[in-house]
Design an enzyme around this catalytic site. Structure first.
Site, PDB file in Angstrom:
ATOM      1  N   CYS A 170       0.824  -1.219   0.000  1.00  0.00           N
ATOM      2  CA  CYS A 170       0.000   0.000   0.000  1.00  0.00           C
ATOM      3  C   CYS A 170       0.854   1.263   0.000  1.00  0.00           C
ATOM      4  O   CYS A 170       2.064   1.228   0.260  1.00  0.00           O
ATOM      5  CB  CYS A 170      -0.887   0.053   1.260  1.00  0.00           C
ATOM      6  SG  CYS A 170      -1.939  -1.381   1.527  1.00  0.00           S
TER       7      CYS A 170
ATOM      8  N   CYS B 192      -2.744  -2.885  -3.394  1.00  0.00           N
ATOM      9  CA  CYS B 192      -3.991  -2.683  -2.651  1.00  0.00           C
ATOM     10  C   CYS B 192      -5.055  -2.101  -3.588  1.00  0.00           C
ATOM     11  O   CYS B 192      -4.762  -1.217  -4.405  1.00  0.00           O
ATOM     12  CB  CYS B 192      -3.743  -1.729  -1.480  1.00  0.00           C
ATOM     13  SG  CYS B 192      -5.235  -1.195  -0.616  1.00  0.00           S
TER      14      CYS B 192
ATOM     15  N   CYS C 202      -2.700   5.003   2.897  1.00  0.00           N
ATOM     16  CA  CYS C 202      -3.831   4.115   2.620  1.00  0.00           C
ATOM     17  C   CYS C 202      -4.822   4.151   3.785  1.00  0.00           C
ATOM     18  O   CYS C 202      -4.422   4.078   4.957  1.00  0.00           O
ATOM     19  CB  CYS C 202      -3.352   2.681   2.402  1.00  0.00           C
ATOM     20  SG  CYS C 202      -4.692   1.524   2.020  1.00  0.00           S
TER      21      CYS C 202
END
Length: 376
Positions: free
Chosen positions: A58, A89, A62
């Site tokens: 990520c 992600c 995030c």
């Protein structure tokens, strides 16, 4: 553990602190305009993180729930994450340059626009410039920088004030060059930004009378200096000659005079605090530094004796988690030994780093404060 391994471990801990701070930090409105980012390019930290249990990587911002520390690994690039078997992600889409980078570029562009403005732009003005609603822009700007647009603009204007004063022909010139359109606003801001009246600051302290006294403490020779606004320096050295030279270098245009008699109580208070760190201690201070430095110093004064903090945690506490090096620079620029306790700041791994007045003095101060806390 090798030096390289220790360095990588420290970097990983600093990156972890960034992740934690971006999920838990709520900027304090009382610090309006103080924690100004050093550069719009720092809006997005230059790394990615992966979760071992899901094999997903990520962006640092995030919105997903943060995994446990032992399940998080860090990557410098997307390619490194892919080679390690991690997939992107679906929420923050780290492999899609158009998703997160677009908003980052918008805020960075607005920061540059604000920097170049001769006035403080309104939220509606900024909103029209980037075609984003005022509500959404306000939230997005604060999410990326830790500040509202007005707080950012005020902080930049104060920085320009400090920059313009030394090179302007007059204070009035500095006023308009910095973006102030009212003298009353200029003088109310300048006093808390520079630590002295603007004309005196512009002239390198010319006309300022600084009195000082020296004495002996368990850390060696100590010098305390005071202007008409408060304590402007507390220094350590092995000899008085070194102390006097350092003070003169700090205030080359000021009138410096020794005044041991009138400063005896101040000197006694500082030395007593060194020997007995648990006692209540408060003195008027004349702080002269940038907006960012003053914010760091103010936060340091909230630390109680016997406690320590890492540079990364200190950066997080002032709302600038990416400015770890700038925080270290502010600690190094501190002229008020012990009074502003920069000795309480350590590396992320708990080891002792440099200190303006010597690492051995820093070790002694930390150990004495820890022992005092145990005894209490």
């Amino acid at each position: 553990m090798t030096a390289d391994t220790a360095s990588l471990k420290t970097l990983a801990e600093e990156r972890w602190n960034v992740l934690v701070s971006r999920r838990s930090h709520v900027p304090d409105a009382s610090t309006s305009g103080l924690a100004v980012p050093l550069n719009p390019a720092l809006l997005e930290p230059g790394f990615f993180y992966g979760v071992k249990t899901t094999k997903i990587y990520c962006r640092p911002r995030c919105p997903s729930k943060l995994a446990r520390r032992e399940n998080v690994v860090f990557f410098d690039t997307i390619e490194m994450a892919r080679r390690a078997g991690f997939r992107p992600c679906k929420r923050c889409r780290p492999d899609d340059a158009s998703s997160g980078t677009k908003n980052d570029n918008i805020i960075a562009s607005l920061c540059r626009y604000i920097d170049g403005c001769e006035h403080i732009p309104t939220l509606n003005e900024l909103s029209q410039r980037c075609a984003i609603s005022p509500y959404h822009l306000h939230r997005l700007f604060r999410e990326r920088t830790g500040l509202t647009p007005r707080q950012y603009a005020n902080g930049r204007r104060r920085e320009r004030l400090r920059s313009e004063l030394p090179k302007s022909r007059s204070v009035t010139d500095a006023l308009y060059q910095s973006g102030y359109n009212a003298g009353s606003r200029f003088y109310s801001d300048s006093d808390r930004t520079t630590g002295m009246l603007p004309t005196k600051y512009r002239n390198g302290g010319d006309g300022v009378v600084i009195r000082y006294a020296t004495g002996q403490c368990s850390l060696g020779r100590i010098l305390i200096a005071e202007s008409d606004r408060g304590i402007c320096a507390v220094l350590f050295a092995d000899h008085d000659d070194i102390l006097r030279r350092e003070l003169t270098a700090m205030f080359p245009a000021a009138g410096i005079t020794e005044d041991t008699e009138s400063l005896s109580d101040r000197l006694r208070a500082v030395t007593s605090h060194i020997e007995h760190p648990g006692r209540i201690f408060s003195l008027p201070l004349d702080l002269q530094g940038t907006v960012f430095q003053r914010r760091v110093w103010q936060e340091l004064q909230t630390l109680s004796p016997g406690t320590t903090i890492s540079y990364a945690d200190l950066a997080r506490r002032i709302g600038s988690p990416d400015a770890v090096r700038a925080v270290a620079g502010a600690c190094a620029a501190n002229r008020h030994a012990v009074v502003i306790p920069c000795h309480r700041v350590l590396r992320s791994d708990g080891s002792i780093s440099g200190y303006r007045w010597g690492v051995e003095r820093k070790k002694l101060l930390i150990e004495r404060e820890r022992q005092s806390r145990i005894d209490d």
